[in-house]
Design a protein around this motif. Sequence first.
Motif, PDB file in Angstrom:
ATOM      1  N   SER A 120       0.822  -1.103   0.017  1.00  0.00           N
ATOM      2  CA  SER A 120       0.020  -0.089  -0.068  1.00  0.00           C
ATOM      3  C   SER A 120       0.893   1.245   0.100  1.00  0.00           C
ATOM      4  CB  SER A 120      -0.915   0.106   1.174  1.00  0.00           C
ATOM      5  OG  SER A 120      -1.983  -0.859   1.242  1.00  0.00           O
ATOM      6  N   ILE A 121       0.475   2.297  -0.898  1.00  0.00           N
ATOM      7  CA  ILE A 121       1.345   3.454  -0.825  1.00  0.00           C
ATOM      8  C   ILE A 121       0.006   4.623  -0.716  1.00  0.00           C
ATOM      9  CG2 ILE A 121       2.211   5.150  -2.309  1.00  0.00           C
ATOM     10  CD1 ILE A 121       3.601   2.729  -3.475  1.00  0.00           C
ATOM     11  N   ASN A 122       0.375   5.485   0.199  1.00  0.00           N
ATOM     12  CA  ASN A 122      -0.618   6.838   0.509  1.00  0.00           C
ATOM     13  C   ASN A 122       0.307   7.954   0.076  1.00  0.00           C
ATOM     14  OD1 ASN A 122      -2.440   8.569   1.015  1.00  0.00           O
ATOM     15  ND2 ASN A 122      -1.973   8.500   3.219  1.00  0.00           N
ATOM     16  N   ILE A 123      -0.057   8.667  -0.761  1.00  0.00           N
ATOM     17  CA  ILE A 123       0.645   9.859  -1.268  1.00  0.00           C
ATOM     18  C   ILE A 123      -0.246  11.281  -0.610  1.00  0.00           C
ATOM     19  CG2 ILE A 123       1.140  11.614  -2.956  1.00  0.00           C
ATOM     20  CD1 ILE A 123       1.343   9.027  -5.064  1.00  0.00           C
ATOM     21  N   ARG A 124       0.312  11.862   0.256  1.00  0.00           N
ATOM     22  CA  ARG A 124      -0.337  12.717   0.964  1.00  0.00           C
ATOM     23  C   ARG A 124       0.106  14.101   0.432  1.00  0.00           C
ATOM     24  NH1 ARG A 124      -0.741  13.357   7.409  1.00  0.00           N
ATOM     25  NH2 ARG A 124      -2.065  11.589   7.165  1.00  0.00           N
ATOM     26  N   ILE A 125      -0.943  14.954  -0.234  1.00  0.00           N
ATOM     27  CA  ILE A 125      -0.557  16.247  -0.959  1.00  0.00           C
ATOM     28  C   ILE A 125      -0.541  17.334  -0.038  1.00  0.00           C
ATOM     29  CG2 ILE A 125      -1.231  17.565  -2.935  1.00  0.00           C
ATOM     30  CD1 ILE A 125      -2.453  15.209  -4.141  1.00  0.00           C
ATOM     31  N   ALA A 126       0.759  17.908  -0.161  1.00  0.00           N
ATOM     32  CA  ALA A 126       1.167  19.312   0.589  1.00  0.00           C
ATOM     33  C   ALA A 126       0.509  20.376  -0.151  1.00  0.00           C
ATOM     34  CB  ALA A 126       2.733  19.229   0.694  1.00  0.00           C
ATOM     35  N   ARG A 127      -0.109  21.175   0.717  1.00  0.00           N
ATOM     36  CA  ARG A 127      -0.832  22.400   0.201  1.00  0.00           C
ATOM     37  C   ARG A 127      -0.287  23.623   1.050  1.00  0.00           C
ATOM     38  NH1 ARG A 127      -4.769  19.107  -1.600  1.00  0.00           N
ATOM     39  NH2 ARG A 127      -5.066  19.203  -3.959  1.00  0.00           N
ATOM     40  N   GLU A 128       0.126  24.824   0.514  1.00  0.00           N
ATOM     41  CA  GLU A 128       0.046  25.937   1.462  1.00  0.00           C
ATOM     42  C   GLU A 128      -1.038  26.938   1.031  1.00  0.00           C
ATOM     43  OE1 GLU A 128       4.286  28.197   1.281  1.00  0.00           O
ATOM     44  OE2 GLU A 128       4.267  27.449  -0.664  1.00  0.00           O
ATOM     45  N   VAL A 129      -1.713  26.841   2.309  1.00  0.00           N
ATOM     46  CA  VAL A 129      -2.991  27.678   2.201  1.00  0.00           C
ATOM     47  C   VAL A 129      -2.807  28.950   2.907  1.00  0.00           C
ATOM     48  CG1 VAL A 129      -5.447  27.381   2.715  1.00  0.00           C
ATOM     49  CG2 VAL A 129      -4.085  25.524   2.124  1.00  0.00           C
ATOM     50  N   PHE A 130      -2.536  29.935   2.305  1.00  0.00           N
ATOM     51  CA  PHE A 130      -2.175  31.178   2.900  1.00  0.00           C
ATOM     52  C   PHE A 130      -3.489  31.899   3.729  1.00  0.00           C
ATOM     53  CE2 PHE A 130       1.212  31.340  -0.490  1.00  0.00           C
ATOM     54  CZ  PHE A 130       2.176  31.128   0.261  1.00  0.00           C
ATOM     55  N   GLY A 131      -3.378  32.071   4.695  1.00  0.00           N
ATOM     56  CA  GLY A 131      -4.319  32.639   5.677  1.00  0.00           C
ATOM     57  C   GLY A 131      -5.023  31.625   6.368  1.00  0.00           C
ATOM     58  N   SER A 132      -4.882  30.133   6.304  1.00  0.00           N
ATOM     59  CA  SER A 132      -5.604  29.275   7.022  1.00  0.00           C
ATOM     60  C   SER A 132      -5.095  29.386   8.380  1.00  0.00           C
ATOM     61  CB  SER A 132      -5.065  28.160   6.681  1.00  0.00           C
ATOM     62  OG  SER A 132      -3.588  27.513   6.587  1.00  0.00           O
ATOM     63  N   GLY A 133      -4.114  29.775   8.777  1.00  0.00           N
ATOM     64  CA  GLY A 133      -3.838  29.904  10.428  1.00  0.00           C
ATOM     65  C   GLY A 133      -4.177  31.384  10.914  1.00  0.00           C
ATOM     66  N   GLN A 134      -4.796  32.075   9.976  1.00  0.00           N
ATOM     67  CA  GLN A 134      -4.982  33.788  10.337  1.00  0.00           C
ATOM     68  C   GLN A 134      -5.689  33.712  11.704  1.00  0.00           C
ATOM     69  OE1 GLN A 134      -3.603  36.532   8.904  1.00  0.00           O
ATOM     70  NE2 GLN A 134      -4.231  37.673  10.754  1.00  0.00           N
ATOM     71  N   ALA A 135      -6.819  33.089  11.594  1.00  0.00           N
ATOM     72  CA  ALA A 135      -7.842  33.063  12.952  1.00  0.00           C
ATOM     73  C   ALA A 135      -7.164  32.619  14.148  1.00  0.00           C
ATOM     74  CB  ALA A 135      -9.066  31.993  12.640  1.00  0.00           C
ATOM     75  N   ILE A 136      -6.532  31.746  14.137  1.00  0.00           N
ATOM     76  CA  ILE A 136      -5.594  31.136  15.302  1.00  0.00           C
ATOM     77  C   ILE A 136      -4.610  32.104  15.780  1.00  0.00           C
ATOM     78  CG2 ILE A 136      -4.319  29.460  16.329  1.00  0.00           C
ATOM     79  CD1 ILE A 136      -5.868  27.132  14.558  1.00  0.00           C
ATOM     80  N   PHE A 137      -3.890  32.627  14.759  1.00  0.00           N
ATOM     81  CA  PHE A 137      -2.811  33.588  14.800  1.00  0.00           C
ATOM     82  C   PHE A 137      -3.340  34.944  15.514  1.00  0.00           C
ATOM     83  CE2 PHE A 137      -0.489  37.285  13.182  1.00  0.00           C
ATOM     84  CZ  PHE A 137       0.772  37.030  13.793  1.00  0.00           C
ATOM     85  N   GLN A 138      -4.419  35.333  15.241  1.00  0.00           N
ATOM     86  CA  GLN A 138      -5.019  36.358  15.989  1.00  0.00           C
ATOM     87  C   GLN A 138      -5.278  36.313  17.512  1.00  0.00           C
ATOM     88  OE1 GLN A 138      -8.194  37.736  13.126  1.00  0.00           O
ATOM     89  NE2 GLN A 138      -6.885  38.823  12.167  1.00  0.00           N
TER      90      GLN A 138
END
Length: 309
Positions: free
Chosen positions: A133-151
Motif C-alpha cells: 500500500s502507498i499513500n501520497i499525502r499532497i502538501a498544500r500551502e493555504v495562505f491565511g489558513s492560520g490567521q484566525a488562530i494567529f490573531q
Amino acid sequence: MLTEKSKLNLAYDLLSPKIRCAVSAVSDIERTRIQEIRLRLARKLTATVFGKEYFITQSGRLMSDATNGIDITQEDIDFTYQRAFNHSLHSYQREISRGYITTEGGNRIGFCGTAVLNPNEDYRIETVKHISSINIRIAREVFGSGQAIFQKAFSNGPASLIIAGPPSSGKTTILRDICRLLGNSTRLSLIDERNEISATKDGFPQNSVGEMADVFNSYTKYDGIMTAVKVMSPVILVCDEIGAKEDAKALEYALNSGVKLIATCHASDYDDLKRRPVISKLIKDKAFDYAAILGTGSMCGQLQSFYKF
C-alpha cells in the motif's frame, strides 16, 4: 517558491501513466480538493477529499462504489515506490525503515508491506519489502489558513500553543501558515523532522516559513529541539506531531530555557487531548498558553474550539 500547480504536478509525476491519466481527468475543482491518493495492491485506486475516501474511475469520476474503480497492479506500486526514492532505494534506508519519505514539493509518501526486523537491534525495523500500500499525502500551502488562530494566540506577542485535531484535519497546513506569519517578525526555529512544513531542498525551503525562521530539516525532534535552543536562541520553537516521551524531555528543556512552543498533536477533541499522557503532563506543567482544536470533514482546517489555560 514552487507554485501550488507545480506541487500538484510533482505529486502526479509519482503515478504510473495509467493512474496519472485517471487523476488528471478528475474535474479541476475536485482535483484541487484531493488530500490523499492511495494505491493498494490488487484493489482499487482511491482519493481522499475532506476526510472521505472515494474510488476513482478511468474517466476521473469520484465514486462511493468500487465497481468501476481502477485496479492497482504490482507495476503501479513499483512505479510510484521507485519514483519516490529516485530509483535509489539503498540511499534511503532511514526513510524506508520509518515507512515514509517526503518528496520534492513537500508531498509525503507513506507505505507499508512486510517489515524486516534486525535481531541485533532489539528487532527494530531494518527495511520494508513486498510493498502493498502507498499513500501520497499532497502538501498544500493555504495562505491565511492560520490567521484566525494567529490573531487569537499571538495578538499580544509570543505565546505557546498546542494545535490538535484528528488525522486529515489540516494541522500541518495550519502550522505551516502560522510559522509563515510569525516567522516574518519573530525569530523561530522550525524542527521539520519529516520535511513536510518547509519542503527544504538543498538547504532552500520551497514553502514560505518566514524570513526569520531557521529550519532544522530531518532532525529528530529531540536532537532538533536540543540543538536549536543551544545554537539559534529562538524566541519560538515550532514542531509537528508531538507525543513521544523523548519529545517531552526536549520540550521541557526548551521551556525551561524560556522558549515559547508551538506544536501539533493527534486528538479528536479537547477531552481526548487531555487524555494524552505526554500532552497532559505538559499542560499540567503550564507548557502551553492556548489550545486550538480543528474540525474534520467539511470543517477540515477550520478552528472548532479555542482554549486558554
